[in-house]
Each structure stands twice: as C-alpha cells, then as structure tokens.
Design a protein around this motif. Sequence first.
Motif, PDB file in Angstrom:
ATOM      1  N   ARG A 128      16.188  58.530   7.242  1.00  0.00           N
ATOM      2  CA  ARG A 128      16.319  59.181   8.550  1.00  0.00           C
ATOM      3  C   ARG A 128      17.780  59.190   8.963  1.00  0.00           C
ATOM      4  N   PHE A 129      18.209  60.336   9.494  1.00  0.00           N
ATOM      5  CA  PHE A 129      19.573  60.500   9.981  1.00  0.00           C
ATOM      6  C   PHE A 129      19.532  60.819  11.472  1.00  0.00           C
ATOM      7  N   VAL A 130      20.369  60.150  12.242  1.00  0.00           N
ATOM      8  CA  VAL A 130      20.569  60.491  13.646  1.00  0.00           C
ATOM      9  C   VAL A 130      21.983  61.035  13.768  1.00  0.00           C
ATOM     10  N   PHE A 131      22.102  62.288  14.168  1.00  0.00           N
ATOM     11  CA  PHE A 131      23.403  62.931  14.317  1.00  0.00           C
ATOM     12  C   PHE A 131      23.828  62.860  15.780  1.00  0.00           C
ATOM     13  N   LEU A 132      24.830  62.041  16.058  1.00  0.00           N
ATOM     14  CA  LEU A 132      25.359  61.917  17.421  1.00  0.00           C
ATOM     15  C   LEU A 132      26.438  62.969  17.628  1.00  0.00           C
ATOM     16  N   LEU A 133      26.175  63.896  18.547  1.00  0.00           N
ATOM     17  CA  LEU A 133      27.129  64.961  18.834  1.00  0.00           C
ATOM     18  C   LEU A 133      27.916  64.613  20.091  1.00  0.00           C
ATOM     19  N   MET A 134      29.232  64.707  19.978  1.00  0.00           N
ATOM     20  CA  MET A 134      30.110  64.476  21.112  1.00  0.00           C
ATOM     21  C   MET A 134      30.930  65.737  21.347  1.00  0.00           C
ATOM     22  N   PRO A 135      31.403  65.953  22.573  1.00  0.00           N
ATOM     23  CA  PRO A 135      32.117  67.190  22.907  1.00  0.00           C
ATOM     24  C   PRO A 135      33.237  67.513  21.920  1.00  0.00           C
ATOM     25  N   GLY A 136      33.275  68.781  21.490  1.00  0.00           N
ATOM     26  CA  GLY A 136      34.308  69.219  20.572  1.00  0.00           C
ATOM     27  C   GLY A 136      33.970  68.975  19.119  1.00  0.00           C
ATOM     28  N   PHE A 137      32.715  68.589  18.827  1.00  0.00           N
ATOM     29  CA  PHE A 137      32.331  68.372  17.433  1.00  0.00           C
ATOM     30  C   PHE A 137      32.451  69.674  16.641  1.00  0.00           C
ATOM     31  N   VAL A 177      25.043  73.433  21.492  1.00  0.00           N
ATOM     32  CA  VAL A 177      23.877  73.001  20.725  1.00  0.00           C
ATOM     33  C   VAL A 177      22.976  72.138  21.596  1.00  0.00           C
ATOM     34  N   ALA A 178      21.711  72.513  21.683  1.00  0.00           N
ATOM     35  CA  ALA A 178      20.714  71.712  22.383  1.00  0.00           C
ATOM     36  C   ALA A 178      20.233  70.609  21.447  1.00  0.00           C
ATOM     37  N   VAL A 179      20.342  69.370  21.869  1.00  0.00           N
ATOM     38  CA  VAL A 179      19.972  68.242  21.023  1.00  0.00           C
ATOM     39  C   VAL A 179      18.509  67.861  21.235  1.00  0.00           C
ATOM     40  N   ASP A 180      18.008  67.004  20.357  1.00  0.00           N
ATOM     41  CA  ASP A 180      16.619  66.566  20.455  1.00  0.00           C
ATOM     42  C   ASP A 180      16.408  65.576  21.593  1.00  0.00           C
ATOM     43  N   GLY A 181      17.454  64.887  21.998  1.00  0.00           N
ATOM     44  CA  GLY A 181      17.298  63.929  23.090  1.00  0.00           C
ATOM     45  C   GLY A 181      18.498  63.027  23.215  1.00  0.00           C
ATOM     46  N   ALA A 182      18.328  62.005  24.056  1.00  0.00           N
ATOM     47  CA  ALA A 182      19.389  61.023  24.242  1.00  0.00           C
ATOM     48  C   ALA A 182      19.362  60.011  23.102  1.00  0.00           C
ATOM     49  N   LEU A 183      20.108  58.958  23.256  1.00  0.00           N
ATOM     50  CA  LEU A 183      20.313  57.979  22.195  1.00  0.00           C
ATOM     51  C   LEU A 183      19.008  57.281  21.814  1.00  0.00           C
ATOM     52  N   PRO A 184      18.495  57.514  20.598  1.00  0.00           N
ATOM     53  CA  PRO A 184      17.202  56.946  20.199  1.00  0.00           C
ATOM     54  C   PRO A 184      17.354  55.557  19.584  1.00  0.00           C
ATOM     55  N   GLU A 185      16.240  54.894  19.399  1.00  0.00           N
ATOM     56  CA  GLU A 185      16.245  53.629  18.682  1.00  0.00           C
ATOM     57  C   GLU A 185      16.448  53.909  17.186  1.00  0.00           C
ATOM     58  N   VAL A 186      17.198  53.054  16.543  1.00  0.00           N
ATOM     59  CA  VAL A 186      17.416  53.195  15.103  1.00  0.00           C
ATOM     60  C   VAL A 186      17.081  51.879  14.420  1.00  0.00           C
ATOM     61  N   GLN A 187      16.764  51.955  13.138  1.00  0.00           N
ATOM     62  CA  GLN A 187      16.362  50.781  12.387  1.00  0.00           C
ATOM     63  C   GLN A 187      17.305  50.543  11.214  1.00  0.00           C
ATOM     64  N   GLU A 221      24.860  61.643  24.260  1.00  0.00           N
ATOM     65  CA  GLU A 221      24.842  60.455  25.112  1.00  0.00           C
ATOM     66  C   GLU A 221      23.829  60.582  26.245  1.00  0.00           C
ATOM     67  N   THR A 222      23.700  61.770  26.801  1.00  0.00           N
ATOM     68  CA  THR A 222      22.799  61.971  27.941  1.00  0.00           C
ATOM     69  C   THR A 222      21.545  62.753  27.587  1.00  0.00           C
ATOM     70  N   GLY A 223      21.507  63.313  26.391  1.00  0.00           N
ATOM     71  CA  GLY A 223      20.396  64.180  26.018  1.00  0.00           C
ATOM     72  C   GLY A 223      20.640  65.628  26.364  1.00  0.00           C
ATOM     73  N   ASP A 224      21.785  65.908  26.986  1.00  0.00           N
ATOM     74  CA  ASP A 224      22.137  67.282  27.356  1.00  0.00           C
ATOM     75  C   ASP A 224      22.775  68.003  26.180  1.00  0.00           C
ATOM     76  N   SER A 225      22.842  69.327  26.275  1.00  0.00           N
ATOM     77  CA  SER A 225      23.494  70.137  25.251  1.00  0.00           C
ATOM     78  C   SER A 225      24.966  69.757  25.128  1.00  0.00           C
ATOM     79  N   VAL A 226      25.525  70.015  23.949  1.00  0.00           N
ATOM     80  CA  VAL A 226      26.919  69.668  23.680  1.00  0.00           C
ATOM     81  C   VAL A 226      27.648  70.890  23.136  1.00  0.00           C
ATOM     82  N   ALA A 227      28.854  71.114  23.629  1.00  0.00           N
ATOM     83  CA  ALA A 227      29.661  72.252  23.172  1.00  0.00           C
ATOM     84  C   ALA A 227      30.521  71.836  21.985  1.00  0.00           C
ATOM     85  N   SER A 228      30.523  72.682  20.964  1.00  0.00           N
ATOM     86  CA  SER A 228      31.328  72.411  19.773  1.00  0.00           C
ATOM     87  C   SER A 228      32.757  72.882  19.990  1.00  0.00           C
ATOM     88  N   SER A 229      33.610  72.637  18.999  1.00  0.00           N
ATOM     89  CA  SER A 229      35.009  73.056  19.084  1.00  0.00           C
ATOM     90  C   SER A 229      35.150  74.570  19.137  1.00  0.00           C
TER      91      SER A 229
END
Length: 332
Positions: A20-29, A73-83, A60-68
């Motif tokens: 499983r991969f969790v892709f964390l998107l931050m502004p300007g990705f 991009v609309a994300v699946d949600g906020a920061l999920p639990e990871v194992q 971070e908030t589950g909101d959409s993130v703007a790329s460079s």
Amino acid sequence: MARPERGMKAVSCAPVEANRFVFLLMPGFSALELGSGTDSLAAANETLGRELFQWETASETGDSVASSSGLTVAVDGALPEVQRGEFVVVFCAFNSQIHHRSGKAVAWLRRAARQGARLCGVGGGALFLARIGIASEGRISAHWKMKPVFEERYLNLDPACTVFEMTSDIVSCGGGAATLDLFLELIRQKAGPETSDRVADQLLCGSVRDGHCRQSNSSLSGMKNRNEKLSKAIANIQEYLDEPVSPSIIASQVGISTRQLERLFRRYLGVSPKTYMMTLRLERARTLLQQTPMRAIDVATACGFSTQSLFSKRYKQHFGKSPCDERVVLSR
C-alpha cells in the motif's frame, strides 16, 4: 486519474511488507511525479491481472491541492493511518520547507516513521524530509539544483545526484522523470523483473535506469559529445565552487594548456573559464539565498567570495538585484 477497481482482491508476494502506498500531496507538487507513481502501479496491476498494489492520495486537511502547473487534484482524504512496511511518499515543491507552516503533516510523518512505515521523498519531498529531521544521516538522492542546499544545511547527509537512493528506512528520488525509474524498481522488488519490464514497455519507457545512475544534465551530456576535454573541465570546475581554482589548474587536470582551455571555452560557450566559473558560483548562491536562511555573508563564503561586498557587487551585476533583495525569510 484512473484507479484500480476496488472489488479486486489484493494479493501479496511479500507478506512481511504491505503493498500500500499513501501519496502525500503538498502545494506545488509535480503532477509528473505523481502520475509516474500512480500510472506505473496501475499498469503493474493490469499486467498481473490482480490488485497487488493499492494506493491513495492524501493532503494535510483532505482538501484539493494545486500542483506546480496549476492542476488541482482532489485527494482521497486527510492523513490516514499507516502500518509497518507501507509506503508514505511525499510530493512537494522544493520551497515547501520554507512556506509550509502547519505541523500536522510533520507530526503525521514522524508518527508513520516510528510505526515502521517506509518514507519516501520525491523531488522537493526529499528536501522536506531532511528539514524535519526524518532524513538525518546517510546517502540521499538530491536534485542537482538542490545539492548545494544539502551540502550547506544538512552536514550529516551525503547528497548524491543519483536517480534514486534506498536505505533501510528512507527512500529518496531526485524527482521528475526519475520518479518512474524509482517506481519501476519498487515494482521489480515486489512483483519481479518480468512485471517491471512489461510495465516499462507499456509506458513506453525506452531505458530503465538503476538507482546509482547519475541524473542527466543535458548541457553537460551535449558538451561531452562535442568535446570531451571541455566536458571534463566543466565537471572539475563544479567540484570547486566553494574554493575557486585558477584556469591553469583546471587545464592541468584535463591534460591541456591554459591557452587551449581558454580557446575551448570561447569556441563552445562564448565565455572565458573565469566567467563560466563565476556564473556557476552566482547560481549556487542564488539557490542558497532562496532555499535556506543562511546569511548573505555565509552564502558568500560558501560560494568562494572573499568579501561580502564583492559578492553583492557581482550578484547585482548578474541578476539585477542585491542578495538582500533575493532573500526569502525561512519560517522555522
């Protein structure tokens, strides 16, 4: 972006680690980097005929993130639990370490690391992991433009202009097209070389680079094709930007006379070796001013200038502004 059907059963070829991969998107990705990851995993699932790989996007908030590029991009949600064993991949701009103010994502990443998740920084993500202390020592893949930042700010790290690097707990990648090379390697590790090769073919990837391949530099590669001596001279100059050396020493290192070196630079670049070296030093200085909180006098020293006044004079002549005007205040 296309997602695999959720009704398919996940099959693991390596039960010790999750796929499983969790892709964390931050502004300007970079949309290129994100697409390289998701599309290669999707192609692997399609090739295998089953959902070996799973992934989700998060912010971070589950909101959409703007790329460079301005793509939102609309994300699946906020920061999920990871194992343990799952991948957390950070995509962000190189200057995210300057402008990112909230600690939610930072705390989440640190918790994921403690829980045994495998953290991966792509492009600016590698620099972000260094700034927050998760990548704190050892070898790390640094985009060639950001290597001076690593060298000056993170002394326990060994920045390498390689395609990607893998340690026991941190994966790093220079970003851009190298992201596809990284994910092809991850697919190879999980699903075998045949699957990885078929994914590369499906994505029309003509050649696959291993992690230790150096990042391409089109100008230097082109120069090598035109004149190997000049290419070697340029590579040597790049090693001495903090302590500039005379053209005579560079000429001696490549086995030609100083006069021959001067002619090569004039013929192929239209400038003298000294002017070329000065340009590289000033570009290094600009990166440090924009990406770190270093004082102008410290930047001057790191780039081989004897005095701050000389540095300011050369900088303004080249960029049309003073180092102080270039300064970006880094929020800690």
